[in-house]
Design an enzyme around this catalytic site. Sequence first.
Site, PDB file in Angstrom:
ATOM      1  N   LYS A 255      25.109 -47.775-118.199  1.00 30.15           N
ATOM      2  CA  LYS A 255      25.447 -47.311-116.850  1.00 30.15           C
ATOM      3  C   LYS A 255      24.181 -46.780-116.183  1.00 30.15           C
ATOM      4  O   LYS A 255      23.532 -45.872-116.691  1.00 30.15           O
ATOM      5  CB  LYS A 255      26.505 -46.207-116.923  1.00 30.15           C
ATOM      6  CG  LYS A 255      26.821 -45.546-115.590  1.00 30.15           C
ATOM      7  CD  LYS A 255      27.764 -44.361-115.767  1.00 30.15           C
ATOM      8  CE  LYS A 255      27.948 -43.592-114.469  1.00 30.15           C
ATOM      9  NZ  LYS A 255      28.786 -42.382-114.649  1.00 30.15           N
ATOM     10  N   ASP A 260      24.468 -40.045-108.184  1.00 27.98           N
ATOM     11  CA  ASP A 260      25.911 -40.112-107.983  1.00 27.98           C
ATOM     12  C   ASP A 260      26.395 -38.935-107.155  1.00 27.98           C
ATOM     13  O   ASP A 260      26.538 -37.824-107.650  1.00 27.98           O
ATOM     14  CB  ASP A 260      26.638 -40.138-109.337  1.00 27.98           C
ATOM     15  CG  ASP A 260      28.147 -40.284-109.167  1.00 27.98           C
ATOM     16  OD1 ASP A 260      28.578 -40.722-108.081  1.00 27.98           O
ATOM     17  OD2 ASP A 260      28.878 -39.964-110.116  1.00 27.98           O
ATOM     18  N   LYS A 267      31.495 -35.254-104.655  1.00 26.78           N
ATOM     19  CA  LYS A 267      31.444 -34.205-105.666  1.00 26.78           C
ATOM     20  C   LYS A 267      31.179 -32.850-105.014  1.00 26.78           C
ATOM     21  O   LYS A 267      30.601 -32.780-103.922  1.00 26.78           O
ATOM     22  CB  LYS A 267      30.307 -34.479-106.663  1.00 26.78           C
ATOM     23  CG  LYS A 267      30.500 -35.671-107.567  1.00 26.78           C
ATOM     24  CD  LYS A 267      29.276 -35.846-108.464  1.00 26.78           C
ATOM     25  CE  LYS A 267      29.441 -37.028-109.399  1.00 26.78           C
ATOM     26  NZ  LYS A 267      30.475 -36.802-110.421  1.00 26.78           N
ATOM     27  N   ASP A 278      22.635 -39.696-114.015  1.00 23.30           N
ATOM     28  CA  ASP A 278      23.772 -40.588-114.221  1.00 23.30           C
ATOM     29  C   ASP A 278      23.343 -42.017-114.565  1.00 23.30           C
ATOM     30  O   ASP A 278      24.189 -42.901-114.701  1.00 23.30           O
ATOM     31  CB  ASP A 278      24.680 -40.594-112.990  1.00 23.30           C
ATOM     32  CG  ASP A 278      26.148 -40.763-113.341  1.00 23.30           C
ATOM     33  OD1 ASP A 278      26.504 -40.535-114.516  1.00 23.30           O
ATOM     34  OD2 ASP A 278      26.932 -41.127-112.457  1.00 23.30           O
ATOM     35  N   ASP A 337      34.474 -41.746-107.136  1.00 29.64           N
ATOM     36  CA  ASP A 337      33.645 -41.053-108.118  1.00 29.64           C
ATOM     37  C   ASP A 337      33.888 -41.571-109.530  1.00 29.64           C
ATOM     38  O   ASP A 337      33.236 -41.134-110.470  1.00 29.64           O
ATOM     39  CB  ASP A 337      33.897 -39.542-108.055  1.00 29.64           C
ATOM     40  CG  ASP A 337      32.833 -38.744-108.788  1.00 29.64           C
ATOM     41  OD1 ASP A 337      31.707 -39.254-108.943  1.00 29.64           O
ATOM     42  OD2 ASP A 337      33.130 -37.609-109.215  1.00 29.64           O
ATOM     43  N   GLU A 339      32.964 -44.396-110.567  1.00 32.35           N
ATOM     44  CA  GLU A 339      32.155 -45.573-110.246  1.00 32.35           C
ATOM     45  C   GLU A 339      31.473 -46.196-111.467  1.00 32.35           C
ATOM     46  O   GLU A 339      31.179 -47.394-111.476  1.00 32.35           O
ATOM     47  CB  GLU A 339      31.103 -45.205-109.195  1.00 32.35           C
ATOM     48  CG  GLU A 339      29.803 -44.604-109.707  1.00 32.35           C
ATOM     49  CD  GLU A 339      29.991 -43.285-110.466  1.00 32.35           C
ATOM     50  OE1 GLU A 339      29.187 -43.024-111.376  1.00 32.35           O
ATOM     51  OE2 GLU A 339      30.924 -42.538-110.142  1.00 32.35           O
ATOM     52  N   ARG A 341      32.516 -46.880-114.476  1.00 26.66           N
ATOM     53  CA  ARG A 341      33.313 -47.918-115.145  1.00 26.66           C
ATOM     54  C   ARG A 341      33.330 -49.210-114.338  1.00 26.66           C
ATOM     55  O   ARG A 341      33.494 -50.290-114.888  1.00 26.66           O
ATOM     56  CB  ARG A 341      34.721 -47.402-115.393  1.00 26.66           C
ATOM     57  CG  ARG A 341      35.550 -47.144-114.156  1.00 26.66           C
ATOM     58  CD  ARG A 341      36.718 -46.218-114.408  1.00 26.66           C
ATOM     59  NE  ARG A 341      36.271 -44.858-114.680  1.00 26.66           N
ATOM     60  CZ  ARG A 341      37.082 -43.848-114.975  1.00 26.66           C
ATOM     61  NH1 ARG A 341      38.391 -44.055-115.053  1.00 26.66           N
ATOM     62  NH2 ARG A 341      36.604 -42.642-115.206  1.00 26.66           N
TER      63      ARG A 341
END
Length: 490
Positions: A255, A260, A267, A278, A337, A339, A341
């Site tokens: 990933k 993010d 967030k 991230d 959020d 995101e 996956r």
Amino acid sequence: MPIVSVVDTALSDVDADVLILPLLVGGDDVPSTVPGSPEVSEAITHLEASAGRGDLHRIPSYGLTGAKSLLLVGIGEEDLSAAGAEDLRLAFGAATRSLAGVDSAVIAVPGGTAEQRAAAFEGAALGAYAFITHKTGTGGSAPKPALRSLTLLGTDGADTAAVERAGVLSEIVALTRDLVNTPPNLLYPAEFARRAEELVADLPLTVTVLDEKQLADGGYGGIVGVGQGSTRPPRLVRIEYSPADARSSVALVGKGITFDTGGISLKPAPGMDDMTSDMTGAATVLGATVGAAKLGLDVKVTTYLALAENMPGGGAQRPGDVVTMRNGKTVEVLNTDAEGRMVMADALVDAVAEGPDLVMDVATLTGAAVVALGKRTGGVLGTQQGRDAVMEASERSGEPFWPLPFPAELRADLTGRVADLSNIGDRPGGALSAGIFLKEFVGETEWAHLDIAGPGFASSPVGYMGKGATGMSVRTVLEVLADRAAASDT
């Protein structure tokens, strides 16, 4: 990373800025001692030095050695034979972390086994890290670089091999940490892809980069959707290591959300700065791939870096949008959020399509994993064989993981109202439902999903891991690759 070497000499003849020695816990009314060195033990009799794991005491060398000073590091045991490999890694890693600005250090484990010397040196090499790229020293506080050179006091071929391996491990972990610690304004998807190409340029690796147009044309709806709110478009990087004698193949997926915000599902502001990390999964699998090539492992490795920046721009995807993934499945985006996956699912489709023997993905995926396992332990989900492979490797690497299940009842929560899937389920078991979502994109392939949301980035130092990027899981992934290579050689 430090320059590493091994030397065969007596303690009294060591020539370095610092000689690092283990310190054992004393008994009742007995002071702490240095194993195998009665002279040093006698010299510190009245020091009342604590010997808890990682306790440090830097003192003059008392003329007992050519080193300018001694650094005694607590092992937390009364007997050296009771000290495990990870105990030694953490203790000696804490020692070298304290030596920023020092030129040279020698590690000695008097009376220790070859395995203990290897573990101590590995931890010390990992601890000799500092990220000072953006520190200018303005104001009179000059940044201190990491310890420059590190030598093991050893005697045989096993020690030489251990030092060489520790050098590679410290290099690839430092590579990973550097990427994760780089600020997000300087490391965005296109720049990450460029750095990946640069980092592997001198290795037997081939790199292919798909840009935003190629991703859209190729049906990578997850990656495109996550990245469409940013002015800095997404990338998918494929790296292949294919040695001639490889008889086993592993695909790695990381990933790579370079920052993010949560997108439209924004967030909270406190702690959002940590979301520069991230992309840790992508940095991890890149580091492990470089390690496989440097060690010459006889295993084919195909690595995918799924890179995007998740921003709430005018073109950002909305909660309620439906996207078509790389394998044709449709996903209802209920929370922008969730995101990670989405980008990983697209990459997993490509990874599985090549027919590897094992797929591993690594991600700072869910806050739920941190709630379940804390800040130092990663979660591993997947097929039984995939999870077992990771757990066995993590035992040797010293990186803590814990296996998590796939409860069948959570799958129903991922059925979309207007699409095949939704990208989130109910809040309870969030780390598990994230894994179940990814499972939809791996078919019957042997697979392990590593959620390192807790241990990938640290707010406080422990052992060989300082604040910020820890590099946790790089060594475990590399250990799995080494296992596959060894199994194919038998």
